[in-house]
Structure formats: structure tokens, C-alpha cells
Design a protein around this motif. Sequence first.
Motif, mmCIF file in Angstrom:
data_model
loop_
_atom_site.group_PDB
_atom_site.id
_atom_site.type_symbol
_atom_site.label_atom_id
_atom_site.label_comp_id
_atom_site.label_asym_id
_atom_site.label_seq_id
_atom_site.Cartn_x
_atom_site.Cartn_y
_atom_site.Cartn_z
ATOM 1 N N ALA A 109 -2.765 10.064 8.427
ATOM 2 C CA ALA A 109 -2.900 9.154 9.336
ATOM 3 C C ALA A 109 -2.611 9.581 10.703
ATOM 4 O O ALA A 109 -2.039 10.204 11.086
ATOM 5 N N LYS A 110 -3.604 8.889 11.587
ATOM 6 C CA LYS A 110 -3.391 9.228 12.967
ATOM 7 C C LYS A 110 -3.000 8.030 13.699
ATOM 8 O O LYS A 110 -3.668 7.052 13.730
ATOM 9 N N THR A 111 -1.609 7.647 13.937
ATOM 10 C CA THR A 111 -1.109 6.483 14.406
ATOM 11 C C THR A 111 -0.177 6.731 15.660
ATOM 12 O O THR A 111 0.576 7.622 15.321
ATOM 13 N N LEU A 112 -0.127 5.849 16.472
ATOM 14 C CA LEU A 112 1.226 6.195 17.438
ATOM 15 C C LEU A 112 2.657 5.909 16.847
ATOM 16 O O LEU A 112 3.399 6.627 16.838
ATOM 17 N N ALA A 113 2.593 5.125 15.782
ATOM 18 C CA ALA A 113 3.633 4.861 14.807
ATOM 19 C C ALA A 113 3.818 5.968 13.753
ATOM 20 O O ALA A 113 3.648 5.749 12.679
ATOM 21 N N ASP A 114 4.017 7.306 14.204
ATOM 22 C CA ASP A 114 4.191 8.168 13.378
ATOM 23 C C ASP A 114 5.308 8.073 12.134
ATOM 24 O O ASP A 114 5.149 8.638 11.300
ATOM 25 N N GLY A 115 6.414 7.214 12.473
ATOM 26 C CA GLY A 115 7.511 7.012 11.556
ATOM 27 C C GLY A 115 6.949 6.260 10.445
ATOM 28 O O GLY A 115 7.638 6.041 9.184
ATOM 29 N N ALA A 116 5.566 5.629 10.469
ATOM 30 C CA ALA A 116 5.196 4.825 9.309
ATOM 31 C C ALA A 116 3.899 5.337 8.771
ATOM 32 O O ALA A 116 3.163 4.638 8.233
ATOM 33 N N ALA A 117 3.502 6.742 9.102
ATOM 34 C CA ALA A 117 2.365 7.451 8.727
ATOM 35 C C ALA A 117 2.488 7.944 7.213
ATOM 36 O O ALA A 117 1.867 9.159 6.926
ATOM 37 N N THR A 118 3.383 7.397 6.343
ATOM 38 C CA THR A 118 3.520 8.082 5.052
ATOM 39 C C THR A 118 2.275 7.981 4.177
ATOM 40 O O THR A 118 1.701 6.813 4.420
ATOM 41 N N PRO A 119 2.023 8.899 3.353
ATOM 42 C CA PRO A 119 0.570 8.775 2.493
ATOM 43 C C PRO A 119 0.851 7.633 1.402
ATOM 44 O O PRO A 119 -0.297 7.199 1.222
ATOM 45 N N SER A 120 2.085 7.347 1.028
ATOM 46 C CA SER A 120 1.816 6.182 0.020
ATOM 47 C C SER A 120 3.524 5.624 0.079
ATOM 48 O O SER A 120 4.474 6.345 0.408
ATOM 49 N N VAL A 121 3.651 4.526 -0.430
ATOM 50 C CA VAL A 121 5.075 4.142 -1.020
ATOM 51 C C VAL A 121 5.319 4.606 -1.887
ATOM 52 O O VAL A 121 4.710 5.186 -2.733
ATOM 53 N N GLY A 122 6.714 4.335 -2.535
ATOM 54 C CA GLY A 122 7.242 4.985 -3.758
ATOM 55 C C GLY A 122 7.364 3.876 -4.723
ATOM 56 O O GLY A 122 7.196 2.632 -4.668
ATOM 57 N N GLU A 123 7.535 4.323 -6.254
ATOM 58 C CA GLU A 123 7.480 3.376 -7.170
ATOM 59 C C GLU A 123 8.717 2.376 -7.226
ATOM 60 O O GLU A 123 8.603 1.344 -7.306
ATOM 61 N N LEU A 124 9.742 2.817 -6.489
ATOM 62 C CA LEU A 124 11.138 1.867 -6.327
ATOM 63 C C LEU A 124 10.750 1.025 -5.384
ATOM 64 O O LEU A 124 11.057 -0.294 -5.494
ATOM 65 N N THR A 125 10.199 1.316 -4.127
ATOM 66 C CA THR A 125 10.203 0.492 -2.896
ATOM 67 C C THR A 125 8.905 -0.505 -3.299
ATOM 68 O O THR A 125 9.184 -1.460 -2.714
ATOM 69 N N PHE A 126 7.713 0.127 -3.829
ATOM 70 C CA PHE A 126 6.821 -0.937 -4.062
ATOM 71 C C PHE A 126 7.123 -2.241 -4.774
ATOM 72 O O PHE A 126 6.668 -3.307 -4.594
ATOM 73 N N THR A 127 7.952 -2.052 -5.752
ATOM 74 C CA THR A 127 8.531 -3.137 -6.612
ATOM 75 C C THR A 127 8.984 -4.158 -5.639
ATOM 76 O O THR A 127 8.992 -5.580 -5.839
ATOM 77 N N TRP A 128 9.996 -3.539 -4.467
ATOM 78 C CA TRP A 128 10.541 -4.631 -3.578
ATOM 79 C C TRP A 128 9.445 -5.213 -2.747
ATOM 80 O O TRP A 128 9.588 -6.250 -2.363
ATOM 81 N N LEU A 129 8.670 -4.341 -2.156
ATOM 82 C CA LEU A 129 7.662 -4.764 -1.217
ATOM 83 C C LEU A 129 6.701 -5.651 -1.952
ATOM 84 O O LEU A 129 6.055 -6.560 -1.150
ATOM 85 N N GLN A 130 6.408 -5.738 -3.051
ATOM 86 C CA GLN A 130 5.681 -6.937 -3.626
ATOM 87 C C GLN A 130 6.540 -8.270 -3.602
ATOM 88 O O GLN A 130 5.753 -9.098 -4.010
ATOM 89 N N GLN A 131 7.907 -8.067 -3.418
ATOM 90 C CA GLN A 131 8.376 -9.378 -3.249
ATOM 91 C C GLN A 131 8.532 -10.035 -1.627
ATOM 92 O O GLN A 131 8.896 -10.925 -1.662
ATOM 93 N N LEU A 132 7.731 -9.465 -0.851
ATOM 94 C CA LEU A 132 7.893 -9.859 0.448
ATOM 95 C C LEU A 132 7.330 -11.142 0.599
ATOM 96 O O LEU A 132 6.394 -11.639 -0.057
ATOM 97 N N ASP A 133 7.462 -11.911 1.793
ATOM 98 C CA ASP A 133 6.945 -13.135 1.806
ATOM 99 C C ASP A 133 5.521 -13.210 2.580
ATOM 100 O O ASP A 133 4.689 -14.004 2.635
ATOM 101 N N ASP A 134 5.223 -11.942 3.472
ATOM 102 C CA ASP A 134 4.299 -11.767 4.037
ATOM 103 C C ASP A 134 4.392 -10.357 4.582
ATOM 104 O O ASP A 134 5.349 -9.767 4.730
ATOM 105 N N PHE A 135 3.158 -9.714 5.045
ATOM 106 C CA PHE A 135 2.507 -8.579 5.458
ATOM 107 C C PHE A 135 1.584 -8.379 6.322
ATOM 108 O O PHE A 135 0.524 -8.871 6.181
ATOM 109 N N TYR A 136 1.896 -7.719 7.438
ATOM 110 C CA TYR A 136 0.861 -7.529 8.472
ATOM 111 C C TYR A 136 0.288 -5.916 8.632
ATOM 112 O O TYR A 136 1.168 -5.130 8.691
ATOM 113 N N GLU A 137 -1.148 -6.152 9.035
ATOM 114 C CA GLU A 137 -1.434 -4.404 9.745
ATOM 115 C C GLU A 137 -1.534 -4.960 10.992
ATOM 116 O O GLU A 137 -1.991 -5.670 11.648
#
Length: 338
Positions: free
Chosen positions: A228-256
Motif C-alpha cells: 500500500a502507498k498511503t500517508l498512514a504507513d502504520g495502517a498499511a498492513t497486507p491483511s488483518v489476522g484471524e484473531l483480529t478479524f473476529t473482533w472487527l466483524q463486531q464493529l458498529d461501523d467502518f470507514y475508508e
Amino acid sequence: MMAQPNFDDILAAARRLEGKVKRTPLLESSLLNKWLGHRILFKAECLQTIGAFKLRGALNVLAKCAENDCLPTRVVANSSGNHAQAVAYAATLFKIPATIFAADTISPIKAAATRSYGAQLKLFENRVLADAAVQQAASEPGTLWIPPFNDNDVIAGQGTATYEALQDAGQVDAVFGPCGGGGLLSGALIATRAMQPEAVVIGAEPEQANDASRSLQSGIIEHLPRPAKTLADGAATPSVGELTFTWLQQLDDFYEVNEVQIAYWTQWLQHLLKVHVEPTSALSMAAVTAWAVENPTPKTALVMLSGGNISASGMQQIWQQDYLLQPPNLTEQDDANA
């Protein structure tokens, strides 16, 4: 099915980290509150030792090892920057040698800091190669791999940031955080659901590194097709993890969030709060603005400022255009896509 961290794990992590990490303050801007019509509190992890929340997860892993008398002889980690510094610093505290594997696009200031904490830094052409190398290194006897986010003890450590913030803030209506691999948001969700279950938890990531958003839409973990080419280099991971994805699916909203908004809110947060925040910290502000417009009744929001490490070249990119010449036109801040 993989075991999941819970609120008791965050409480245990908080006990381990007491005296080892800073209890960072909550900041707010009366001017921003007036503009938005809501009270916005900022958990300033940019003021944390090593300049980011990542120290909490890395230290919790090693403090738990020490607690159980099973410290490794060497630690390794893969990181785009802040986790690298965190592991290097934590390893130094426990007098353990550390090797960090990273892409050669790592922020120069984060690379320099990692080396200054005593870690060996090995650079690769891209993040995929770095991730493969750390896996191989982790197989060596006596070596402990501290992942940047996909680990129960790392998530629990990161969750202590929200735990502290909610203790200090009192009642809030919403919690916002940036998403790279999802460790901070996972910990935030666990802590918020336990402490203030009525509050919504909302995430944001760069439009240019939208693997989490695409994963949430498809229901399976999606990988970025290229670095990824983004100013937010701390969020440029290739993918989320199996553990974190389970929690992210429970978020109330998500934005790009697009690159203009990232630069825009990095400038404004630095100006309004008088602290040095990195672009990843600014991701949540686009989501906060959209949320504020949708909620005309005054509410209180908590925003996790993830870090404050940014290179000179990064600052130049952020300030290519001066967005502070006139107050934010919040009615036009609608380029974040839910």
C-alpha cells in the motif's frame, strides 16, 4: 477455533503494565467541540514511550513470560515501524536480544529508533518477504515471535489503552480507532463492550490500504494485492489476522479514508491539540465527522490517537498543501465511505 482474548486478559495486562508504560492523558479542543457540536476526547498514545500504543502489546507479552518464568533467549518481530520500536524497547527492558524484520519502505525515523533501542533490523523488498523471514527465524530454538497484532496477549496489551481512557473519560457514546492489523481496535472493542456496552465502536482505515474494509464486506480475510502507498504507513498492513478479524466483524461501523482527508486531519489535530500525531492517528477523524453530522444531539466520543512518529519526508507530504488557512467545512467532509 482459536481462543479469543477477553476483558479479564485486559485487566491482567493492565496490572502487568502498571509502572512500565505511561498512563497517557485525554486531550480535547474546545474549538473542535464547538465546530462538531459534540465533545471529542483524544487518548494521546502519541505521548506514550516510543511514541505509540504498540508498546503495550509487546511489553505485555514479555511481562507475562517473566511472570511465568519462561522468558525466551531471543525475540523476533515483523513490523512497518511502531511495533518494531515497541519490541526493541521491551526486549531491552528484559535484557533480551531482538531482531526486527521489515520492508525497506519502513519510515526512516522508525527504523532509526528501532536500532537505537538495540535491536537488529533486517530489511526486505516488501512486507510479504519480511513476514516470511520472521516465520523462519521464529522456528529457531529459544526464539519468541511477537506478532504485531494477531496474538491474544498483544491484543490484551493494546486493549489497556482503551481501558484507561474509559476509566478517565467516564460515560462516552462512541469509541473510534484506526485499523491496520486490527490489534488496537480489537482491544478497544473488548474493553468497551465490557465497560460501556451501550457505546458504539467504529474503525477507519486508508482507502489505499482497504483490506479490512473489503474483508468485512466479503466475510473472509482479504489481502492487499500489492504494498500500500498511503500517508498512514502504520495502517498499511497486507491483511488483518484471524484473531483480529473476529473482533472487527463486531464493529458498529467502518470507514475508508482518502489521502486528502488523512493529510487534512493530521494538520488540524496537530494544530488543535498541540501534539505531534502521525497520519494513522488522523484516520478516525473522518469517521468522527461523519458520525457527528449524523447525530445532531450532543454526544461524547473517544478517539484513540495511535502514535506520533513521522519522518521529515512524511511531514513534507502532509504539508504539501496548507489546510489551516480557513476553518474546516465540516459539511463537505463526506469523502469517507462507510
